[in-house]
Design a protein around this motif. Sequence first.
Motif, PDB file in Angstrom:
ATOM      1  N   LYS A 127       0.794  -1.240   0.000  1.00 30.91           N
ATOM      2  CA  LYS A 127       0.000   0.000   0.000  1.00 30.91           C
ATOM      3  C   LYS A 127       0.823   1.285   0.000  1.00 30.91           C
ATOM      4  N   SER A 128       2.130   1.185   0.015  1.00 31.33           N
ATOM      5  CA  SER A 128       2.934   2.400   0.065  1.00 31.33           C
ATOM      6  C   SER A 128       3.853   2.501  -1.135  1.00 31.33           C
ATOM      7  N   SER A 129       4.236   3.713  -1.429  1.00 36.20           N
ATOM      8  CA  SER A 129       5.134   3.970  -2.550  1.00 36.20           C
ATOM      9  C   SER A 129       6.275   4.842  -2.038  1.00 36.20           C
ATOM     10  N   PHE A 130       7.492   4.354  -2.161  1.00 37.38           N
ATOM     11  CA  PHE A 130       8.667   5.094  -1.720  1.00 37.38           C
ATOM     12  C   PHE A 130       9.901   4.460  -2.341  1.00 37.38           C
ATOM     13  N   LEU A 131      10.998   5.188  -2.299  1.00 43.40           N
ATOM     14  CA  LEU A 131      12.281   4.662  -2.735  1.00 43.40           C
ATOM     15  C   LEU A 131      13.059   4.306  -1.474  1.00 43.40           C
ATOM     16  N   PHE A 132      13.312   3.039  -1.287  1.00 46.32           N
ATOM     17  CA  PHE A 132      13.923   2.535  -0.064  1.00 46.32           C
ATOM     18  C   PHE A 132      15.205   3.271   0.310  1.00 46.32           C
ATOM     19  N   SER A 133      16.076   3.496  -0.659  1.00 44.36           N
ATOM     20  CA  SER A 133      17.382   4.101  -0.369  1.00 44.36           C
ATOM     21  C   SER A 133      17.253   5.513   0.194  1.00 44.36           C
ATOM     22  N   ALA A 134      16.173   6.200  -0.102  1.00 41.65           N
ATOM     23  CA  ALA A 134      15.945   7.537   0.456  1.00 41.65           C
ATOM     24  C   ALA A 134      15.107   7.489   1.737  1.00 41.65           C
ATOM     25  N   ARG A 135      14.125   6.618   1.751  1.00 38.40           N
ATOM     26  CA  ARG A 135      13.173   6.598   2.872  1.00 38.40           C
ATOM     27  C   ARG A 135      13.804   6.044   4.151  1.00 38.40           C
ATOM     28  N   PHE A 136      14.606   4.990   4.048  1.00 35.09           N
ATOM     29  CA  PHE A 136      15.177   4.349   5.230  1.00 35.09           C
ATOM     30  C   PHE A 136      15.985   5.334   6.075  1.00 35.09           C
TER      31      PHE A 136
END
Length: 145
Positions: free
Chosen positions: A96-105
Amino acid sequence: MPIPVQTVCPECGDTKALDQINDEQKQFLLESTSYHELYTELCHLKTIDQILRRFPGTKNRLIVSKTKRIGDGHDDPEAVKQIIRDSPGLHDFLAKSSFLFSARFPAVAKAVGQTEGNVQDGIMKCERCGHQYLILPFDYYMACG
């Protein structure tokens, strides 16, 4: 915030409706709820990080959609599926979510680190278990705007 103010302990699940609450307590509840949502997300992100470290070549569509790449290395599709199934809430979070892992983490880790001390040492603790801060139930929190 509508009175009574609804609270819940994220540790033991105890709920309480508070009729007498000051502005400082209201502010704490807003901050602790925001912190708790970010902390929950950070736990999911850490699990994703563990999957990527253990299975850098994973082709799992839920993971790849957050990294935008398929890495080189070991992949075990069944093991990755099992980790996702065994991690409460992770599948829904990924789906259900949309993000770029390398930036969000790193962003979420930083935000959690900046507020953790204030919330953990906060002014409102659970009367039942005494070990956890109180938060607002999610629907109530969203209704507060």
